[in-house]
Design an enzyme around this catalytic site. Structure first.
Site, PDB file in Angstrom:
ATOM      1  CG  HIS A 129      -2.082  -0.890   1.153  1.00 31.08           C
ATOM      2  ND1 HIS A 129      -2.009  -2.207   1.515  1.00 31.08           N
ATOM      3  CD2 HIS A 129      -3.361  -0.687   0.721  1.00 31.08           C
ATOM      4  CE1 HIS A 129      -3.197  -2.783   1.325  1.00 31.08           C
ATOM      5  NE2 HIS A 129      -4.028  -1.886   0.838  1.00 31.08           N
ATOM      6  CE  LYS A 185      -3.638  -0.629   4.919  1.00 34.14           C
ATOM      7  NZ  LYS A 185      -4.917  -0.051   5.388  1.00 34.14           N
TER       8      LYS A 185
HETATM    9  N1  LIG Z   1     -12.590  -1.445   3.367  1.00 35.75           N
HETATM   10  C1  LIG Z   1     -12.128  -0.893   2.259  1.00 35.75           C
HETATM   11  O1  LIG Z   1     -12.516  -1.250   1.121  1.00 35.75           O
HETATM   12  C2  LIG Z   1     -11.132   0.213   2.378  1.00 35.75           C
HETATM   13  C3  LIG Z   1     -10.733   0.603   3.614  1.00 35.75           C
HETATM   14  N2  LIG Z   1      -9.889   1.667   3.762  1.00 35.75           N
HETATM   15  C4  LIG Z   1      -9.613   2.066   5.125  1.00 35.75           C
HETATM   16  O2  LIG Z   1     -10.296   3.294   5.383  1.00 35.75           O
HETATM   17  C5  LIG Z   1      -9.589   4.036   6.367  1.00 35.75           C
HETATM   18  C6  LIG Z   1      -9.317   5.438   5.864  1.00 35.75           C
HETATM   19  O3  LIG Z   1      -8.431   5.393   4.767  1.00 35.75           O
HETATM   20  P1  LIG Z   1      -7.994   6.733   4.006  1.00 35.75           P
HETATM   21  O4  LIG Z   1      -9.188   7.428   3.456  1.00 35.75           O
HETATM   22  O5  LIG Z   1      -6.886   6.348   3.106  1.00 35.75           O
HETATM   23  O6  LIG Z   1      -7.404   7.580   5.240  1.00 35.75           O
HETATM   24  P2  LIG Z   1      -7.348   9.158   5.446  1.00 35.75           P
HETATM   25  O7  LIG Z   1      -6.429   9.393   6.583  1.00 35.75           O
HETATM   26  O8  LIG Z   1      -7.070   9.819   4.130  1.00 35.75           O
HETATM   27  O9  LIG Z   1      -8.842   9.533   5.851  1.00 35.75           O
HETATM   28  C7  LIG Z   1      -9.403   9.351   7.121  1.00 35.75           C
HETATM   29  C8  LIG Z   1     -10.212  10.588   7.422  1.00 35.75           C
HETATM   30  O10 LIG Z   1     -10.954  10.391   8.618  1.00 35.75           O
HETATM   31  C9  LIG Z   1     -10.809  11.557   9.414  1.00 35.75           C
HETATM   32  N3  LIG Z   1     -11.076  11.300  10.810  1.00 35.75           N
HETATM   33  C10 LIG Z   1     -10.280  10.719  11.741  1.00 35.75           C
HETATM   34  N4  LIG Z   1     -10.899  10.704  12.935  1.00 35.75           N
HETATM   35  C11 LIG Z   1     -12.110  11.293  12.763  1.00 35.75           C
HETATM   36  C12 LIG Z   1     -13.211  11.594  13.619  1.00 35.75           C
HETATM   37  N5  LIG Z   1     -13.195  11.281  14.941  1.00 35.75           N
HETATM   38  N6  LIG Z   1     -14.278  12.230  13.102  1.00 35.75           N
HETATM   39  C13 LIG Z   1     -14.324  12.552  11.801  1.00 35.75           C
HETATM   40  N7  LIG Z   1     -13.320  12.299  10.935  1.00 35.75           N
HETATM   41  C14 LIG Z   1     -12.224  11.666  11.412  1.00 35.75           C
HETATM   42  C15 LIG Z   1      -9.367  11.983   9.163  1.00 35.75           C
HETATM   43  O11 LIG Z   1      -9.149  13.308   9.583  1.00 35.75           O
HETATM   44  P3  LIG Z   1      -7.631  13.745  10.010  1.00 35.75           P
HETATM   45  O12 LIG Z   1      -6.782  13.505   8.822  1.00 35.75           O
HETATM   46  O13 LIG Z   1      -7.806  15.201  10.321  1.00 35.75           O
HETATM   47  O14 LIG Z   1      -7.277  12.919  11.191  1.00 35.75           O
HETATM   48  C16 LIG Z   1      -9.311  11.814   7.645  1.00 35.75           C
HETATM   49  O15 LIG Z   1      -9.844  12.927   6.966  1.00 35.75           O
HETATM   50  C17 LIG Z   1      -8.337   3.215   6.689  1.00 35.75           C
HETATM   51  O16 LIG Z   1      -8.585   2.427   7.820  1.00 35.75           O
HETATM   52  C18 LIG Z   1      -8.188   2.339   5.454  1.00 35.75           C
HETATM   53  O17 LIG Z   1      -7.455   1.175   5.676  1.00 35.75           O
HETATM   54  C19 LIG Z   1      -9.423   2.357   2.702  1.00 35.75           C
HETATM   55  C20 LIG Z   1      -9.770   1.998   1.437  1.00 35.75           C
HETATM   56  C21 LIG Z   1     -10.655   0.882   1.162  1.00 35.75           C
HETATM   57  O1  LIG Z   2      -5.604   2.014   3.491  1.00 35.71           O
HETATM   58  C1  LIG Z   2      -5.916   1.764   2.308  1.00 35.71           C
HETATM   59  O2  LIG Z   2      -5.652   2.529   1.391  1.00 35.71           O
HETATM   60  C2  LIG Z   2      -6.640   0.515   2.028  1.00 35.71           C
HETATM   61  N1  LIG Z   2      -7.048  -0.183   3.042  1.00 35.71           N
HETATM   62  C3  LIG Z   2      -7.789  -1.383   3.002  1.00 35.71           C
HETATM   63  C4  LIG Z   2      -7.008  -2.482   3.684  1.00 35.71           C
HETATM   64  O3  LIG Z   2      -6.434  -2.237   4.765  1.00 35.71           O
HETATM   65  O4  LIG Z   2      -6.995  -3.606   3.190  1.00 35.71           O
HETATM   66  C5  LIG Z   2      -8.321  -1.724   1.638  1.00 35.71           C
HETATM   67  C6  LIG Z   2      -7.497  -1.280   0.475  1.00 35.71           C
HETATM   68  O5  LIG Z   2      -6.506  -2.228   0.214  1.00 35.71           O
HETATM   69  C7  LIG Z   2      -6.941   0.129   0.640  1.00 35.71           C
END
Ligand SMILES: NC(=O)C1=CN([C@@H]2O[C@H](COP(=O)(O)OP(=O)(O)OC[C@H]3O[C@@H](n4cnc5c(N)ncnc54)[C@H](OP(=O)(O)O)[C@@H]3O)[C@@H](O)[C@H]2O)C=CC1
Ligand SMILES: O=C(O)C1=N[C@H](C(=O)O)C[C@H](O)C1
Length: 270
Positions: A157, A161
């Site tokens: 990734h 991450k």
């Molecule tokens: N299941 C799936 O298919 C996928 C899962 N994911 C997962 O999703 C999660 C997020 O990934 P990603 O978008 O890359 O991460 P980012 O860090 O880009 O986004 C997370 C966002 O959540 C915000 N946040 C954190 N705490 C709070 C809160 N208490 N209230 C409101 N907002 C909050 C962060 O703000 P700030 O930056 O200010 O802390 C940030 O804007 C990860 O756990 C990732 O592994 C990602 C892609 C696909």
């Molecule tokens: O953090 C990410 O970006 C992603 N997180 C998920 C994971 O932990 O598997 C899904 C995807 O691979 C992207």
């Protein structure tokens, strides 16, 4: 039926912005709110503009309660602590909670279980069709091959991450363990360093790579004497996960409270 109003929490994050764009362009759903954490520089900004779209007339706020109360679902890709908090509020509001957040600890899952007594929670480490199909294939392969085949899960990734192994890698490891009818917790080798000794028979190993802008690559290798089977998935666009999350929310609408997964949505459960 009226459009399903969906609140995007973590709206300014990588997935949050992608979700806003995907919801906006998908029939049957509408952005009903956008939440960021207290103190975020995005508070008060228009959710559409944050996502690179024309204004939607929806300001980003840090107060989920009144927003959840007027919505039918929440799309949550944030952090484990935030997700546990949102689960309580979504349960109070009796709305669908789609959880994509990874790195959830056993106590976080216990909190989601408690919230799921009152609301539909649909959680998956990966919302894509391809990865969920891959998990089925891994389960079958692990069932067909005995412990003469060593199972290793490799993931890569982007550099931002924060959790490892990825939620997807753990999901694939769990599928392999299920195929072998064993508990992943008893067989997982999540880290190797130094003089590790030979590989324990039946171990399910994990290897984590981080770098650049890689969206998400996963491979499961089943290695025997003189041969290796590799099952892989490559994600090239985050919209893949966002489309899965929206599909999950629409599927979950009107279901009875409980925990569900993408395998349920895609009809992959037995
Ligand atoms: N299941 C799936 O298919 C996928 C899962 N994911 C997962 O999703 C999660 C997020 O990934 P990603 O978008 O890359 O991460 P980012 O860090 O880009 O986004 C997370 C966002 O959540 C915000 N946040 C954190 N705490 C709070 C809160 N208490 N209230 C409101 N907002 C909050 C962060 O703000 P700030 O930056 O200010 O802390 C940030 O804007 C990860 O756990 C990732 O592994 C990602 C892609 C696909
Ligand atoms: O953090 C990410 O970006 C992603 N997180 C998920 C994971 O932990 O598997 C899904 C995807 O691979 C992207």
């Amino acid at each position: 039926m009226t459009d399903m109003g969906l609140v995007i929490v973590g709206a300014a994050g990588r997935m949050g912005r992608t979700l806003i764009r995907t919801v906006t362009e998908t029939e049957g759903v509408a952005v009903a709110g956008a939440i960021e954490r207290e103190g975020s520089p995005f508070l008060g900004q228009d959710a559409g503009v944050v996502a690179g779209l024309p204004p939607l007339g929806i300001p980003v706020t840090d107060d989920p309660l009144p927003v959840f109360a007027k919505a039918q679902g929440v799309l949550d890709f944030t952090s484990p602590a935030a997700t546990v908090g949102f689960a309580e509020i979504a349960a109070q509001a009796r709305i669908v909670h789609v959880v994509g957040t990874t790195g959830l600890a056993p106590e976080d899952h216990a909190a989601l279980d408690a919230a799921a007594r009152h609301a539909v929670i649909l959680q998956s480490g990966n919302m894509s069709l391809g990865v969920n199909l891959l998990a089925q294939l891994v389960r079958q392969a692990a069932k067909a091959l005995d412990e003469d085949f060593d199972i290793e899960v490799l993931e890569m990734h982007h550099r931002h991450k924060v959790d490892a192994p990825s939620g997807t890698a753990l999901m694939l490891g769990k599928a392999a363990a299920e195929g072998r009818d064993v508990d992943l917790n008893d067989h997982a080798v999540r880290v190797r360093d130094g003089i590790t000794g030979p590989r324990p028979r039946g171990a399910i190993g994990f290897a984590t790579l981080r770098g650049g802008s890689v969206i998400g690559d996963h491979s499961v290798m089943l290695s025997g004497e003189g041969e290796m089977i590799t099952l892989s998935h490559h994600a090239s666009d985050r919209a893949l996960f966002a489309r899965g999350a929206v599909k999950a929310a629409l599927w979950a609408r009107g279901r009875k409270p409980g925990r569900y997964s993408m395998a349920d949505v895609l009809g992959f459960t037995d």
